[in-house]
Design a protein around this motif. Structure first.
Motif, short mmCIF file in Angstrom:
data_model
loop_
_atom_site.label_atom_id
_atom_site.label_comp_id
_atom_site.label_asym_id
_atom_site.label_seq_id
_atom_site.Cartn_x
_atom_site.Cartn_y
_atom_site.Cartn_z
N MET A 1 0.82 -1.19 0.00
CA MET A 1 0.00 0.00 0.00
C MET A 1 0.86 1.26 0.00
O MET A 1 0.47 2.28 -0.55
N LEU A 2 2.03 1.18 0.63
CA LEU A 2 2.90 2.37 0.63
C LEU A 2 3.47 2.65 -0.75
O LEU A 2 3.66 3.81 -1.12
N ALA A 21 -3.06 1.00 4.70
CA ALA A 21 -1.70 0.67 5.14
C ALA A 21 -1.63 0.61 6.67
O ALA A 21 -0.99 -0.28 7.24
#
Length: 109
Positions: A1-2, A21
């Motif tokens: 997600m990052l 995240a």
């Protein structure tokens, strides 16, 4: 997600990505703590959690380096570098035996 967050340009999508995240990190940290506590015997639980806390002490050094990197190469590139490095390390640790077999000629002593 990052990695996705680093590339997003809209505020609402970035906020949703950060929320996912954060949820993922919280769930994985809880799972790690439970596994550590279940596998450590009673007298060693405090020591195991102490060592776990010592691992977190390196975080400020990485944040200081990230600040300098953001100035040099930008936010998106820094987040991509950090998240990509973490992903590569996770892959290497998971498939360590396949990537670096002990019986390989280069590993002979």
């Amino acid at each position: 997600m990052l990695l996705v967050f680093a590339q997003i340009k809209t505020l609402s999508a970035a906020m949703a990505c950060l929320m996912l995240a954060g949820i993922s990190q919280s769930m994985s940290m809880i799972a790690i703590a439970v596994i550590l506590m279940r596998s450590a015997s009673g007298p060693f639980r405090g020591r195991v959690m102490g060592v776990r806390m010592m691992v977190i002490y390196g975080l400020p050094l990485g944040l200081l380096a990230a600040g300098s990197l953001i100035d040099l190469i930008g936010f998106a590139a820094t987040v991509t570098l950090y998240a990509g490095t973490g992903l590569m390390l996770a892959i290497a640790m998971h498939w360590r035996d396949d990537l670096w077999p002990l019986h390989a000629p280069a590993n002979a002593r």
